[in-house]
Design an enzyme around this catalytic site. Sequence first.
Site, mmCIF file in Angstrom:
data_model
loop_
_atom_site.group_PDB
_atom_site.id
_atom_site.type_symbol
_atom_site.label_atom_id
_atom_site.label_comp_id
_atom_site.label_asym_id
_atom_site.label_seq_id
_atom_site.Cartn_x
_atom_site.Cartn_y
_atom_site.Cartn_z
ATOM 1 N N CYS A 326 0.811 -1.223 0.000
ATOM 2 C CA CYS A 326 0.000 0.000 0.000
ATOM 3 C C CYS A 326 0.844 1.272 0.000
ATOM 4 O O CYS A 326 0.640 2.176 -0.817
ATOM 5 C CB CYS A 326 -0.979 -0.011 1.172
ATOM 6 S SG CYS A 326 -0.219 0.060 2.820
ATOM 7 N N HIS A 374 -2.562 1.228 6.919
ATOM 8 C CA HIS A 374 -2.945 1.146 5.504
ATOM 9 C C HIS A 374 -3.158 2.545 4.944
ATOM 10 O O HIS A 374 -3.589 3.455 5.644
ATOM 11 C CB HIS A 374 -4.216 0.321 5.324
ATOM 12 C CG HIS A 374 -4.476 -0.058 3.897
ATOM 13 N ND1 HIS A 374 -3.763 -1.033 3.248
ATOM 14 C CD2 HIS A 374 -5.356 0.436 2.985
ATOM 15 C CE1 HIS A 374 -4.201 -1.146 2.003
ATOM 16 N NE2 HIS A 374 -5.160 -0.257 1.815
ATOM 17 N N HIS A 386 -5.791 1.793 -4.309
ATOM 18 C CA HIS A 386 -4.893 1.281 -3.277
ATOM 19 C C HIS A 386 -4.499 -0.154 -3.589
ATOM 20 O O HIS A 386 -5.105 -0.813 -4.439
ATOM 21 C CB HIS A 386 -5.533 1.384 -1.879
ATOM 22 C CG HIS A 386 -6.648 0.417 -1.631
ATOM 23 N ND1 HIS A 386 -6.872 -0.171 -0.406
ATOM 24 C CD2 HIS A 386 -7.623 -0.070 -2.452
ATOM 25 C CE1 HIS A 386 -7.928 -0.960 -0.468
ATOM 26 N NE2 HIS A 386 -8.402 -0.926 -1.702
#
Length: 411
Positions: A326, A374, A386
């Site tokens: 990520c 994240h 993402h």
Amino acid sequence: MVYTRRKDTALGSHRKPRVGILESPVARRGAVGVGAVALASATLLGGSNAVADDEDTPEIEEQRDRATEARERALEVQEQVDALYQQAGSATQHYNAAEEATAEQRDRADAAMEEAAAASDQVNEARRTLGTYAAAQYRAGGGGLPDTASLLLAEDFRSFFDTRHALDRLGDAQQQAVTDFTDRQAAADEQRDRATDELNELQDREAELEAEKQEVQDKLSKARELLDEMSAEEQAELDELERLEREEAERRAEQARLEREEQERAEREAREQAEREAQEEGQPEAPPPADEGGSTSQADAAIAFAEAQLGKPYVWGATGPNSFDCSGLTQAAWREAGVEIPRVTFDQVDFGTQVSRDALRPGDLVFFYADVSHVGLYIGDGMMIHAPKPGDVVKYESIDVMPWHSAIRPA
């Protein structure tokens, strides 16, 4: 890569909406990959009037129990897998940080080794000069071992100077050669000690890196085991659960988009009304609001890069070009826009200007979970690009699929 199973689901979805979806009669419609018996049981569980309770046969009761157990098991597995993925995501960020620290330590150790080698070369050069004087003294005779030879052969060169008159018997050139040798020898000793310390620290860093790597692998292995243990019926329930969660997230994103459009329309009308009133009163127009953070062109460049990565696999610790995690994706996207942001989410969240959720603009970085494990790249309309988790790919997804933390606009 440890976990290659692909699921089109988000890392760590919200829990409360999930239970509500499962229990909804509407939610039981449209299950994919379920056999005829499972479909019939789903209809029964959804509150259908097809068969009354007092008319149920033992077979139907038994199937209802099995379907209920499959649904509960699917929910339980989803909860556990989501938790493991979130923990693996957090461990991945710690791994990324340890990897960066290890690389920096390796550079320092390499530099220290090079400096130690250079210092040793200088010592050897000074030793050769002293050897020349020693040979000359030997050829000249005079009995005994020449002072310079004694210095070269001494176990501890400092002990040579315990004899006070040693330097007095040497000429100026010889004294300078001895001084150079002793200075360079001391410098080489210091450089060797420093290189040893750097190498020891590098070993510690590498051990830490290996521990972080093992933690990620353990979490992903456990998640894979849980999914592999599911029956076909339980897997079908899980697939349906994930589909319903995506639909719910998309519905919330669409609702948020409509609310933002309505708010923007109201603000635009208010500005236009204020401008008309100002013109009627002969007042100067108010300046437009100041723009903060990265430019629109930079944000567009970052988004264009991220869109070009759609479909590439998530691999923990990866920074491209063929796979990403990520924070590796967001770093690469903004690097393409000419802005160098930190590698890990823990540092990215403090880079740039903090923005509220209702003030998001395309290009902003959006962070999730209490531990900021994240991150995604906001593209507008409640959506982001993402790299979700192992087994998944870089994709578009609603920002509502994970617990919100914060957002920043890269400087």
